[in-house]
Scaffold this active site. Structure first.
Site, PDB file in Angstrom:
ATOM      1  N   ASP A  52      -2.209  15.155  54.664  1.00  0.00           N
ATOM      2  CA  ASP A  52      -1.841  15.043  56.075  1.00  0.00           C
ATOM      3  C   ASP A  52      -3.111  14.790  56.884  1.00  0.00           C
ATOM      4  O   ASP A  52      -4.203  15.176  56.471  1.00  0.00           O
ATOM      5  CB  ASP A  52      -1.200  16.345  56.579  1.00  0.00           C
TER       6      ASP A  52
ATOM      7  N   GLU B  20      -1.217  15.476  48.372  1.00  0.00           N
ATOM      8  CA  GLU B  20      -1.037  16.881  48.784  1.00  0.00           C
ATOM      9  C   GLU B  20       0.426  17.295  48.705  1.00  0.00           C
ATOM     10  O   GLU B  20       0.760  18.368  48.225  1.00  0.00           O
ATOM     11  CB  GLU B  20      -1.551  17.034  50.231  1.00  0.00           C
TER      12      GLU B  20
ATOM     13  N   TYR C 169      -0.561  45.215  35.826  1.00  0.00           N
ATOM     14  CA  TYR C 169       0.310  46.265  35.289  1.00  0.00           C
ATOM     15  C   TYR C 169      -0.313  46.986  34.104  1.00  0.00           C
ATOM     16  O   TYR C 169      -0.161  48.184  33.933  1.00  0.00           O
ATOM     17  CB  TYR C 169       1.668  45.684  34.897  1.00  0.00           C
TER      18      TYR C 169
END
Lengths: 388, 527
Positions: free
Chosen positions: A258, A206, A105
Site C-alpha cells: 500500500d 503485501e 506450556y
C-alpha cells in the site's frame, strides 16, 4: 514422529543442540568452580540497534549485559533463560518441533516457596507467553541460533508460487503446480533445498487478496516471476525465504505494498530488518530488495522528472484515502531512520505529508486487474521506476 | 496568702478535706473507687519496695450483695507493717507526721489513706479495718477505726492482737466505699497494669467485683535501691514550710538551724549567707520576726552560692527494670530505656527516665501510647495537659525516627523527685517546667534513636532475607534445567549436585540465614 527425519533436519538438530550444550556447559562449569553463574547476552534494545550503512542492514550492536543469578533483579530471568534453553535442547534431542506456544506450556509450572517471613507463596516460572517469548529471544542472541535453527515452529503465513521446484523434507514440490492454492512457506526455510528455478525476478505482494488475483490471472507465468505474499507484516520464514531467493539464486526482489507508512515499513522490514528483532537481520534481511510501489509519484506524478501519474484526477478523487493522524505520526518517525533519508524516500514521504493522502494496492485493481498486471507492473519494471 | 492559710488551719484539716473531697480525687463514685485502690496500693508498695522488700500485693474489690453501690476494697501487702501504737494516727489523723524530712515516696505523709477513710466514712459509714504485723514482731494487731472529723483524731472502735502463727509481716486494709465499678473498671485495670509495668519485681494479684482474677507475676528480683530521706534544699523552700521548720527545729541559733535542717549548707556557707542578708548568725530562732522570716525565705530561694541539690536520695527505677517491665506486660519486639542524669528545678533534684517499646503485641495507634509515671505512680488522667504529652506529640518528629503512624509504639516517662511539679491539685499531670521538658525530650530522643537504629537494622536484615529467598527459590529449577545439558554426554552432573553447589555459592557470596540449610527449606515441592 513416525516418519523418519530428513537428513537436513537431523543435521540442523545436531548443530543447534551442540551449540546450546556448549554455551550452557560454560555456566555449569562456572558453578562447579564455585563461581557466580552469569550469562553475557547481547542487548536487544533500540539503543543497541545499529544501522550498517555498507551492508544496509539493521544489526545488533556490540553492547552486552550480564544476567547474573545472584542479582536479585535478574535471578528470575536467569531461571527462565536456562529453563527455556533446556526445553529447546530436550526438544532437539527428542526430534520434536515445538511451537513457541508449546515452549510456553512446557516451561510453565508453579514454584511454591516460603518467603522471608515464613509465609507460603506461589510463583509461576512464567505467566504470559510474552515472558517466555522474551527469554526465547535471549536464548537466540545468547547462542547465536535463530529459532528456525532450533527447529521451533511458528504459524505459516507466507505463500509462494512460481516456476520452481524445491525439496522440503524428503519431498520434491513443484511450485508451478499448486492449482489455485499456493505453497505455504515452512517455518524452517533453511531446510528447503532449491532444485531448479525458471524465473527472472521475485514479486512480493503485501496483500494476500492481490496475490491471489495475480496468481489466478497467471501473472507469474506470463512475466516469469516467483510470486510471494507476506500477508501483512512478514514473518521470519517469509523473510528468510525471500533472502535466500535473492542471495542464492540471484533473483532481484520487488516489493509491492500500500502507499502509506505501514506499507513502507513492511518494505523496510524485508530490506533492512526490524528494530525489535535486529539480531536476526543478518540472516533475514534482503538489502537488495526494491520498493516497486505503490509510490506517491505513481499517484500524483512527478513534475521534476516529468513522470505522469497512473491515476486520473477523477480516479484520485475516488481512490485516495485521507491520511489519519497516526499515519502522519508514523511517517514522521520513519523520516528519522537513516535508511529513509535517501532523496527518493525524502520525496516520497514529502509528498505524503503535503497531500496527506494514502492509497491501497486494491485501488489499482479497481482500475482493472489487467491494468495492474499488464500496465502498471510491467511499466514500472521496464522503466526501472522503483526505490532502492 | 498567709491569711488564707491561717484561716484554713482554724478548721481541722480533716474537716477541710471532708469539705473538699474533689481535690483529692474523690469527686464521684467511679473516680473515688479508682482513687481508693490507688491510695491503698501505693501505700502497700511504699511499705515494701522502699524498704528493699520484693512486694507481694493482693487487691480485692467486692461488691456488697445488698447495696450495689457499696464496694469493699482490701489491699494486703508483705511490707514492714505499722507499729501498733501508730496505727490509729496513721489512718485516723490527717497530716500526722513527725518530721519535715523529704523522701521520694509514692504518697506524701500517708495522706491518701486518710482521705480514703474520710470518704468511706461519708459514703458508707463503716469503720476501716486494719490488720498489721510489723517486721520482726511476733504478733498481729487488728483495728477498726473512724475519724473524728471535728477534732481531727482517730476513733478506735475495736482493737485486738494475737500471736503470729505464720511468718507474715505487712499490712492488710479493708475499707467500704461508695463506688461505680462499671465506670471505673477500665481505669482501674489500666492502673494495675501500669503499676505492674513499673514494678516488675512485684507479684500483683487482683480480683475484681466480677470475680475475675488477674495475676501479674514477678519477672525480676531486681529492685531499685530504696530512696533515702534528705533535708530540704534552700532553693526549694517556701514561707509556710520555713515557718513550720523553724517551729519544729531544736536548733538555737540561726546558723545552727541552717546547718542542721538544710542540705547544701555548711557552717561557713551559713555564716556567709546570713551576713550577706544582714542577719546575725548567732541570733536565736525564737527572736525572728515575721519580716525576718519572710526575708530569710526569699533569700534562701535566691542565694546562688549554696551547693546544688543532691540527687543521691532519689530512687530511679533503672533502665534495666523498665525494660523488663515493658517487655513483660506489653510483649513488644523492641524495648529500650534510659535513666537520665539528675537535674534540678527550683531547688529540687529530679531524674527523668524514659522507656520505649515497639511492635510485638502492641496494637498500632495514631499516636504513641504514653505511659506516665511520677515517683512510680501511674498517671492516668489529664494526659493531654502533661508535659510528657507535649514532648511526644509536639516536640518529637517521629518520622525522623522512622515511625509512621499508626504505629505500635509505647513511650514510658518516669519522673522521680522529692517534689513533683504537678499541674493542679488532682496530681494527674506534670507542669511544663522547661528544664523537665528538656530532660524528657532528651530522654525520648535517646531511646527513639535506639529504636531508629533497630528499625534500620531490621529493615536491612529483612531486605537481605528477602533477597536471599528471591534467589534461592529458583535454585531447584535452575539445577534441573542445567542438568539436562549434561545428560547426553560425560560427565553427567545430577540436578542435586548442581543444587548443592548453587546453594553454596549463594551462601558464600550473599549470605544465608542459619535457619535455611538447603534450598528445600525455601522451596516446597508442588508435586
Amino acid at each position: 514422529m513416525s516418519a523418519p527425519l530428513s537428513t537436513v533436519d537431523i543435521k540442523a538438530r545436531h548443530r543447534a543442540a551442540e551449540i546450546l550444550r556448549k554455551r550452557f556447559l560454560e555456566v555449569i562449569e562456572a558453578i562447579m568452580r564455585g563461581e557466580e553463574p552469569r550469562l553475557v547476552i547481547p542487548k536487544r534494545t533500540l539503543s543497541n540497534t545499529i544501522f550498517d550503512d555498507e551492508r544496509m542492514l539493521l544489526l545488533l550492536g556490540p553492547d552486552k549485559f550480564e544476567r547474573s543469578f545472584l542479582d536479585m533483579r535478574e535471578a528470575r530471568k536467569f531461571m527462565q533463560t536456562v529453563l527455556m534453553a533446556s526445553i529447546i535442547f530436550e526438544a532437539l534431542i527428542n526430534n520434536e518441533y515445538p511451537t513457541i506456544r508449546d515452549l510456553y506450556y512446557r516451561g510453565k509450572h508453579t514454584i511454591r516457596y516460603r518467603d522471608h517471613r515464613g509465609r507460603i507463596r506461589e510463583e509461576n516460572t512464567w505467566d504470559e507467553q510474552q515472558e517466555s517469548d522474551s527469554v526465547l529471544r535471549d536464548v537466540e542472541v545468547y547462542t547465536g541460533l535463530l529459532r528456525e535453527d532450533m527447529l521451533i515452529l511458528s504459524k505459516e503465513k507466507g505463500k509462494v508460487v512460481g516456476d520452481m521446484r524445491i525439496r522440503s523434507g524428503d519431498d520434491v514440490i513443484d511450485l508451478s503446480k499448486m492449482g489455485h492454492g499456493a505453497y505455504a512457506i515452512e517455518p524452517t526455510p533453511d531446510l528447503i533445498e532449491f532444485i531448479d528455478v525458471n524465473a527472472e525476478f521475485v514479486l512480493v505482494v503485501e496483500k494476500d487478496a492481490v496475490f491471489q488475483q495475480l496468481h489466478r490471472a497467471g501473472f507469474w507465468k506470463k512475466y516469469r516471476a516467483i510470486l510471494i505474499t507476506s500477508a501483512g507484516q512478514p514473518d521470519r520464514a517469509t523473510r528468510r525465504f525471500v533472502r535466500r531467493l535473492n542471495e542464492e539464486l540471484g533473483l532481484p526482489v520487488y516489493i509491492l505494498t500500500d502507499a502509506d507508512p505501514y506499507g513502507w515499513y513492511i518494505y523496510s522490514v524485508f530490506r533492512i530488518g526490524s528494530i525489535t528483532l535486529s539480531y536476526e537481520s543478518e540472516r533475514l534481511a534482503t538489502p537488495n530488495a526494491k520498493f516497486i510501489g505503490v509510490s506517491m509519484t505513481d499517484i500524483f506524478g512527478d513534475p521534476e522528472t516529468g513522470k505522469k501519474p497512473y491515476l486520473t484526477e477523477a480516479e484520485r478523487r475516488n481512490f485516495i484515502i485521507k491520511a489519519k493522524k497516526t499515519d502522519i505520526k508514523r511517517a514522521k518517525e520513519l523520516m528519522n531512520y537513516k535508511w529513509f533519508q535517501t532523496p527518493k524516500w525524502k520525496k516520497e514521504i514529502g509528498i505524503f505529508l503535503r497531500k496527506q493522502s494514502k492509497l491501497e494496492i486494491e485501488a489499482l485493481t479497481g482500475k482493472g486487474l489487467k491494468f495492474l498486471m499488464d500496465v502498471y507492473l510491467p511499466t514500472k519494471l521496464k522503466t526501472g521506476d522503483f526505490i532502492g | 496568702m498567709s491569711k488564707t492559710a491561717e484561716k484554713f488551719r482554724s478548721i481541722s484539716p480533716a474537716e477541710f478535706f471532708y469539705r473538699n473531697k474533689e481535690i483529692a480525687g474523690f469527686s464521684n463514685p467511679a473516680r473515688a473507687l479508682y482513687q481508693t485502690v490507688r491510695e491503698l496500693v501505693e501505700n502497700a508498695l511504699d511499705a515494701t519496695d522502699a524498704h528493699g522488700i520484693l512486694p507481694d500485693i493482693q487487691v480485692v474489690i467486692e461488691r456488697d450483695p445488698n447495696k450495689p453501690i457499696v464496694y469493699r476494697v482490701s489491699v494486703k501487702d508483705n511490707g514492714i507493717g505499722i507499729p501498733p501504737q501508730y496505727v490509729p494516727d496513721a489512718f485516723g489523723r490527717v497530716l500526722f507526721s513527725s518530721k519535715y524530712v523529704l523522701r521520694q515516696t509514692r504518697g506524701m505523709f500517708g495522706l491518701g489513706a486518710k482521705m480514703v477513710v474520710l470518704y468511706s466514712q461519708i459514703t458508707v459509714g463503716e469503720p476501716i479495718e486494719v490488720v498489721t504485723s510489723p517486721i520482726n514482731s511476733r504478733r498481729i494487731y487488728a483495728f477498726k477505726l473512724l475519724i473524728d472529723v471535728r477534732e481531727n483524731k482517730p476513733i478506735v472502735l475495736y482493737r485486738a492482737s494475737w500471736r503470729k502463727e505464720s511468718d507474715w509481716h505487712g499490712t492488710y486494709v479493708k475499707v467500704a466505699v461508695e463506688g461505680d465499678w462499671g465506670r471505673s473498671k477500665s481505669k482501674i485495670l489500666e492502673y494495675i497494669q501500669r503499676t505492674a509495668i513499673i514494678t516488675p519485681y512485684a507479684n500483683i494479684y487482683f480480683k475484681d467485683p466480677e470475680g475475675r482474677v488477674r495475676i501479674y507475676r514477678r519477672v525480676t528480683t531486681k529492685i531499685p535501691p530504696p530512696p533515702r530521706e534528705t533535708k530540704p534544699h534552700p532553693h526549694g523552700i517556701d514561707l509556710e514550710m520555713l515557718k513550720l521548720m523553724i517551729k519544729s527545729s531544736d536548733a538555737s541559733t540561726l546558723q545552727e538551724f541552717l546547718e542542721k535542717e538544710f542540705q547544701g549548707i555548711g557552717k561557713v556557707t551559713a555564716g556567709r549567707f546570713l551576713r550577706s542578708i544582714g542577719l546575725d548568725p548567732s541570733r536565736s530562732l525564737a527572736s525572728l520576726t515575721r519580716k525576718d522570716i519572710e526575708r530569710l525565705a526569699e533569700a534562701l530561694r535566691s542565694y546562688k552560692d549554696f551547693r546544688p541539690p543532691r540527687a543521691d536520695h532519689l530512687s530511679p527505677i533503672g533502665s534495666e527494670i523498665i525494660k523488663i517491665g515493658l517487655s513483660a506486660i506489653l510483649k513488644p519486639e523492641f524495648v529500650d530505656a534510659v535513666t537520665r542524669k539528675p537535674a534540678v528545678y527550683g531547688g529540687h533534684a529530679f531524674i527523668v527516665e524514659v522507656g520505649i517499646a515497639y511492635g510485638g503485641a502492641i496494637q498500632p495507634s495514631d499516636s504513641p501510647i504514653l505511659l506516665r509515671f511520677a515517683n512510680k505512680i501511674p498517671l492516668l488522667y489529664d494526659e493531654r495537659s502533661d508535659v510528657a504529652w507535649k514532648v511526644v506529640s509536639e516536640n518529637i518528629d517521629w518520622g525522623y525516627y522512622g515511625i509512621q503512624f499508626p504505629a505500635p509504639l509505647a513511650v514510658l516517662v518516669h519522673i522521680c523527685s522529692t517534689k513533683i511539679p504537678y499541674k493542679g491539685v488532682g496530681k494527674e499531670s506534670i507542669a511544663d517546667v522547661p528544664v523537665i521538658e528538656q530532660e524528657i525530650e532528651n530522654g525520648v530522643r535517646q531511646v527513639a534513636r535506639s529504636l531508629k537504629s533497630y528499625l534500620a537494622r531490621k529493615k536491612r536484615e529483612e531486605e537481605m532475607a528477602r533477597r536471599v529467598v528471591t534467589i534461592i527459590k529458583y535454585i531447584p529449577d535452575i539445577a534441573r534445567s542445567l542438568s539436562v545439558f549434561t545428560r547426553a554426554s560425560e560427565p553427567k552432573i545430577p540436578s542435586e549436585e548442581l543444587e548443592a553447589r548453587l546453594f553454596e555459592i549463594v551462601k558464600s557470596k550473599v549470605g544465608v540465614a542459619p535457619s535455611i540449610k538447603s534450598p528445600r527449606d525455601v522451596v516446597i515441592s508442588v508435586e
